[in-house]
Design an enzyme around this catalytic site. Structure first.
Site, mmCIF file in Angstrom:
data_model
loop_
_atom_site.group_PDB
_atom_site.id
_atom_site.type_symbol
_atom_site.label_atom_id
_atom_site.label_comp_id
_atom_site.label_asym_id
_atom_site.label_seq_id
_atom_site.Cartn_x
_atom_site.Cartn_y
_atom_site.Cartn_z
ATOM 1 N N ASP A 11 45.875 53.848 40.918
ATOM 2 C CA ASP A 11 44.610 53.171 41.103
ATOM 3 C C ASP A 11 44.956 51.808 41.744
ATOM 4 O O ASP A 11 46.113 51.369 41.666
ATOM 5 C CB ASP A 11 43.954 52.984 39.728
ATOM 6 C CG ASP A 11 42.717 52.132 39.797
ATOM 7 O OD1 ASP A 11 41.821 52.446 40.588
ATOM 8 O OD2 ASP A 11 42.648 51.145 39.036
ATOM 9 N N ASP A 13 42.641 48.490 41.995
ATOM 10 C CA ASP A 13 42.190 47.310 41.250
ATOM 11 C C ASP A 13 42.583 47.431 39.771
ATOM 12 O O ASP A 13 42.175 48.375 39.102
ATOM 13 C CB ASP A 13 40.670 47.192 41.391
ATOM 14 C CG ASP A 13 40.100 46.042 40.593
ATOM 15 O OD1 ASP A 13 40.836 45.078 40.320
ATOM 16 O OD2 ASP A 13 38.914 46.116 40.235
HETATM 17 P P1 B16 Z 1 33.998 48.811 46.770
HETATM 18 P P2 B16 Z 1 39.622 50.806 41.821
HETATM 19 C C1 B16 Z 1 37.147 49.878 42.158
HETATM 20 O O1 B16 Z 1 38.495 49.864 42.526
HETATM 21 C C2 B16 Z 1 36.807 48.588 41.417
HETATM 22 O O2 B16 Z 1 37.524 48.536 40.197
HETATM 23 C C3 B16 Z 1 35.322 48.572 41.125
HETATM 24 O O3 B16 Z 1 34.992 47.361 40.466
HETATM 25 C C4 B16 Z 1 34.536 48.692 42.429
HETATM 26 O O4 B16 Z 1 33.149 48.739 42.180
HETATM 27 C C5 B16 Z 1 34.971 49.978 43.151
HETATM 28 O O5 B16 Z 1 36.377 49.947 43.373
HETATM 29 C C6 B16 Z 1 34.267 50.147 44.486
HETATM 30 O O6 B16 Z 1 34.672 49.125 45.357
HETATM 31 O O7 B16 Z 1 32.683 48.179 46.530
HETATM 32 O O8 B16 Z 1 35.012 47.904 47.433
HETATM 33 O O9 B16 Z 1 33.869 50.138 47.510
HETATM 34 O O10 B16 Z 1 39.848 50.275 40.441
HETATM 35 O O11 B16 Z 1 39.108 52.246 41.836
HETATM 36 O O12 B16 Z 1 40.799 50.618 42.744
HETATM 37 MG MG MG Z 2 41.024 50.083 38.526
#
Ligand code: B16
Ligand code: MG
Length: 227
Positions: A11, A13
């Site tokens: 993953d 984030d």
């Molecule tokens: P975006 P991950 C996620 O990343 C984030 O943790 C989450 O907070 C966010 O809403 C999601 O990506 C979508 O991100 O708006 O940039 O498309 O933890 O899956 O790497």
């Molecule tokens: Mg994450």
């Protein structure tokens, strides 16, 4: 039992970097403009879920027209993308770069399974995009975590079966997704009680990737898998 692990899927984030604060600032700016209450605590509930699901949770039951929802998501993303300009390799979480490099050198396939549509930009700014053999992101599949689709997509691109891959995740939805897909799971807790709670369904839990080798982690995983 010795696990036959051929691929490591991460993953983004919360595992490789910490963009949660940037997501918070972007949602907060939009929420303030609209007069929606939104706190850092509220932001924790958005961890690892898609942009659409994040908006739904931020709205806390408020119903708005679809056109407005699209506008709010686009505005938030514009603010978020502006903030991504501040990301440098210094934003890699401690231990992540060494762990990735070691995994690659040892011959494991490396993949990303991130809900974010900005994952490619983030990985490029972090300077690690070239380490990965497959990038599953917010564009790859229709059903987002906790559906297993994204991790299955990434495993397919890597040419491995789920039982031969480990997923590293910091979010409940991500651990659920990986388990549903039949992957081994390592929860990254950040060393907090709340973090451990989020990933408590994982095969094993680590606080972070600091001072751990891939070999050691896979040995621990093998032990945990027998328990
Ligand atoms: P975006 P991950 C996620 O990343 C984030 O943790 C989450 O907070 C966010 O809403 C999601 O990506 C979508 O991100 O708006 O940039 O498309 O933890 O899956 O790497
Ligand atoms: Mg994450």
């Amino acid at each position: 039992m010795s696990l036959q692990i051929r691929a490591l899927i991460f993953d983004l984030d919360g595992v490789i970097t910490d963009t949660a604060e940037l997501h918070y600032q972007a949602w907060k700016r939009m929420a303030d403009e609209e007069g929606y209450p939104f706190t850092r605590e509220d932001n924790e509930a958005l961890r690892g879920v898609s942009r659409r699901e994040s908006l739904t949770r931020l709205l806390k039951g408020r119903v708005i027209p679809e056109e407005k929802a699209l506008d709010l998501m686009e505005r938030k993303n514009t603010y978020y993308v502006e903030l991504l300009d501040t990301i440098t390799p210094a934003y890699l979480l401690p231990g992540a770069a060494d762990f990735l490099n070691e995994g690659r050198t040892a011959g494991f396939k490396l993949g990303i399974g991130s809900a974010s549509r900005n994952a490619r930009t983030v990985l490029t700014r972090l300077g690690v995009i070239d380490l990965f053999d497959a990038l599953g992101d917010g564009y790859s599949v229709v059903n987002s975590k906790p559906a297993p689709d994204l991790f299955l997509w990434t495993a397919g691109r890597l040419g491995v079966y789920p039982q031969n891959a480990v997923v590293f995740e910091d979010a409940e939805a991500g651990v659920d997704a990986a388990k549903r897909g039949g992957f081994w799971t390592i929860g990254i807790s950040g060393g907090t009680d709340a973090g451990r709670e989020r990933v408590n369904q994982a095969t094993m839990i680590l606080p972070d990737l600091v001072d751990v080798t891939v070999t050691d982690v896979l040995e621990q995983l093998s032990t945990a898998a027998q328990g």
